[in-house]
Design an enzyme around this catalytic site. Structure first.
Site, PDB file in Angstrom:
ATOM      1  N   TYR A 144       0.855  -1.187   0.000  1.00 31.29           N
ATOM      2  CA  TYR A 144       0.000   0.000   0.000  1.00 31.29           C
ATOM      3  C   TYR A 144       0.885   1.229   0.000  1.00 31.29           C
ATOM      4  O   TYR A 144       1.846   1.307   0.786  1.00 31.29           O
ATOM      5  CB  TYR A 144      -0.897   0.002   1.247  1.00 31.29           C
ATOM      6  CG  TYR A 144      -1.769   1.231   1.377  1.00 31.29           C
ATOM      7  CD1 TYR A 144      -2.796   1.484   0.467  1.00 31.29           C
ATOM      8  CD2 TYR A 144      -1.568   2.146   2.412  1.00 31.29           C
ATOM      9  CE1 TYR A 144      -3.605   2.610   0.594  1.00 31.29           C
ATOM     10  CE2 TYR A 144      -2.376   3.274   2.541  1.00 31.29           C
ATOM     11  CZ  TYR A 144      -3.397   3.495   1.623  1.00 31.29           C
ATOM     12  OH  TYR A 144      -4.189   4.613   1.759  1.00 31.29           O
ATOM     13  N   ASP A 239       9.309   3.006  -0.155  1.00 27.12           N
ATOM     14  CA  ASP A 239       8.252   3.645   0.623  1.00 27.12           C
ATOM     15  C   ASP A 239       8.435   3.203   2.075  1.00 27.12           C
ATOM     16  O   ASP A 239       7.954   2.150   2.487  1.00 27.12           O
ATOM     17  CB  ASP A 239       6.884   3.246   0.076  1.00 27.12           C
ATOM     18  CG  ASP A 239       5.746   3.846   0.893  1.00 27.12           C
ATOM     19  OD1 ASP A 239       6.031   4.511   1.915  1.00 27.12           O
ATOM     20  OD2 ASP A 239       4.579   3.644   0.515  1.00 27.12           O
ATOM     21  N   LYS A 267       4.381   8.871   9.111  1.00 24.74           N
ATOM     22  CA  LYS A 267       4.129   8.224  10.397  1.00 24.74           C
ATOM     23  C   LYS A 267       5.113   8.694  11.490  1.00 24.74           C
ATOM     24  O   LYS A 267       4.951   9.795  11.988  1.00 24.74           O
ATOM     25  CB  LYS A 267       4.081   6.708  10.211  1.00 24.74           C
ATOM     26  CG  LYS A 267       2.922   6.339   9.246  1.00 24.74           C
ATOM     27  CD  LYS A 267       2.477   4.909   9.264  1.00 24.74           C
ATOM     28  CE  LYS A 267       1.161   4.793   8.512  1.00 24.74           C
ATOM     29  NZ  LYS A 267       1.205   4.087   7.251  1.00 24.74           N
TER      30      LYS A 267
HETATM   31  C1  LIG Z   1       0.507   4.611   5.932  1.00 28.39           C
HETATM   32  C2  LIG Z   1       1.229   4.387   4.646  1.00 28.39           C
HETATM   33  C3  LIG Z   1       1.093   5.250   3.557  1.00 28.39           C
HETATM   34  C4  LIG Z   1       0.071   6.361   3.508  1.00 28.39           C
HETATM   35  O1  LIG Z   1       0.302   7.333   4.471  1.00 28.39           O
HETATM   36  P1  LIG Z   1      -0.917   8.314   4.874  1.00 28.39           P
HETATM   37  O2  LIG Z   1      -0.279   9.262   5.819  1.00 28.39           O
HETATM   38  O3  LIG Z   1      -1.962   7.444   5.474  1.00 28.39           O
HETATM   39  O4  LIG Z   1      -1.381   8.968   3.614  1.00 28.39           O
HETATM   40  C5  LIG Z   1       1.887   5.054   2.449  1.00 28.39           C
HETATM   41  N1  LIG Z   1       2.778   4.050   2.419  1.00 28.39           N
HETATM   42  C6  LIG Z   1       2.938   3.195   3.446  1.00 28.39           C
HETATM   43  C7  LIG Z   1       3.956   2.125   3.340  1.00 28.39           C
HETATM   44  C8  LIG Z   1       2.155   3.327   4.581  1.00 28.39           C
HETATM   45  O5  LIG Z   1       2.290   2.440   5.582  1.00 28.39           O
END
Ligand SMILES: *Cc1c(COP(=O)(O)O)cnc(C)c1O
Length: 425
Positions: A144, A239, A267
């Site tokens: 994701y 990511d 995060k």
């Molecule tokens: C949480 C997450 C996102 C999206 O971040 P948001 O702040 O919710 O838009 C993208 N990539 C990874 C790997 C994530 O865990």
């Protein structure tokens, strides 16, 4: 069973908010029942709207590595807010934040602050497309990367297929430049580069997947991504929105000793406020406006309150913290493994540092097709059993649980006991 206060709040919420929640997985649909509404949190604990206390393993889905309401972060937010909450003009705080991330992540030479992980991946991939002049983006099934249209795509299992959107509202055209491959499949990656390498702008990957439950990379997989991209003139994008400052201070790239071209962070780096970042090689980042032709902007980007929280967080990420999280994680993993064996198997524990998933599968999960084989009904029963025992575990089989520095050995042992009992339900 959810408490009556939460249930009545949920009824009100459902009238004015789709599904009663502002982000879908909060709705508990994957496990049945209705969500616990939260009134407050401190350390490793949440207090529900009905007054009940939970030991928390969601940690706001990752940011709360120090536990909730850490005094230093709360103080930084309060001090920043008193100086004004937003100026729409640059601040020294943003310079310090960028310098701190550049120091922690040697692959990042320049970076841009944004307000969410979604924006970070969009920005990184737009920069990669602008830099290469190519359109195709490669992602892996089960990873994701936020909710940008062209990333809401996974593919059927097996061979590389061109994108079919997962979500209504995403034009097929938008998804057509997204190719999806199975995670951990080096042969499929090599085959795609052999046939279409010159069309590929970027490969984006969660270097440890958290978003199908915790799935570590197979030896050589991340290296193959970086080397195939380098050979084809494509951009490798890690990511690390979830893994950054989580599996190590310098993310999975530090643990694996690999330098991707671009990195997305979010995060933890935001200290629990809406703050994220993308960055990488100078030559790529110099394409971003106002220096270059790739447009990307944000009214609240680098917000002084959020950056203050992020800096206070980054200052506290020391070696002792990661050693402690590793010890707590190992203790939880060992306890879960014992409990599973006692109940006759049928589940697997997968963990990297303080990210952990208990998969209801007979064998370890290496890809989305393995993860899909999980017994989600058994997970839902186990989840309800944990909640009834005061343990707040992510309400989906396909999410990582997070341990924080505020968890104690006694908390971990109580969780093992609850997990053992819940497996017997
Ligand atoms: C949480 C997450 C996102 C999206 O971040 P948001 O702040 O919710 O838009 C993208 N990539 C990874 C790997 C994530 O865990």
């Amino acid at each position: 069973m959810t408490d009556p206060t939460s249930r009545s709040l949920f009824e009100r919420a459902c009238r004015v908010i789709p599904g009663g929640v502002n982000s879908p997985v909060r709705a508990f649909r994957a496990v049945g029942g209705s969500p616990v509404f939260i009134a407050s949190a401190a350390g490793a604990h949440l207090t529900g709207a009905g007054g009940q206390r939970y030991l928390d393993y969601v940690g706001s889905w990752g940011p709360m590595i120090l536990g909730h309401a850490h005094p230093a972060i709360v103080a930084a937010i309060q001090a920043a807010a008193a100086r004004g909450t937003s100026y729409g003009a640059p601040t020294e705080l943003e310079v310090r934040f960028a310098e701190a991330l550049v120091a922690l992540y040697p692959s990042i030479e320049m970076m841009r602050a944004v307000s969410s992980g979604t924006e970070a991946t969009m920005g990184a991939l737009r920069a990669a497309r602008g830099f290469t002049g190519r359109d195709v983006v490669v992602k892996f099934e089960g990873c994701y990367h936020g909710h940008a249209d062209f990333l809401l795509v996974k593919a059927g299992s097996g061979a590389a297929t061109f994108g079919v959107p997962d979500s209504a509202g995403v034009p097929a055209q938008t998804a057509a430049n997204t190719v999806t491959l199975p995670f951990n499949d080096v042969a499929a990656l090599r085959a795609l580069f052999a046939s279409r390498g010159s069309e590929i702008a970027a490969v984006i990957v969660e270097p440890v997947v958290g978003n199908m439950g915790v799935v570590p990379p197979a030896p050589g997989f991340l290296e193959a991504i970086v080397s195939e991209c380098a050979a084809a003139g494509a951009v490798s994008v890690f990511d690390e929105v979830m893994t950054g400052c989580r599996v190590a201070r310098g993310g999975m790239q530090e643990r694996a000793g690999i330098k991707p071209d671009m990195t997305c962070l979010g995060k933890i780096v935001g200290g629990g406020l809406p703050l994220a970042a993308y960055g990488g090689k100078r030559a790529i980042m110099e394409k971003v406006a106002p220096l270059g032709p790739v447009y990307q902007a944000g009214t609240l980007s680098g917000n002084p309150v959020a950056v203050s929280a992020g800096l206070a967080m980054l200052e506290r990420l020391d070696d002792a913290l990661y050693a402690r999280l590793e010890a707590l994680g190992a203790r939880l993993e060992a306890g879960f493994t014992r409990a599973i064996a006692k109940h006759g198997g049928g589940a697997c524990v997968q963990r990297v540092g303080s990210m952990i998933t208990l998969f209801f599968t007979a064998s370890p999960v290496r890809s989305w097709s393995d993860a899909k084989a999980s017994d989600t009904k058994a997970f839902a029963r186990w989840h309800a059993g944990l909640l009834a025992r005061g343990v707040y575990w992510p309400p989906s089989q396909y999410e990582a649980a997070f341990i924080s520095a505020a968890h104690t050995d006694a908390d971990i042992d109580a969780t093992i006991k609850a997990a053992d009992e819940a497996l017997g339900v």
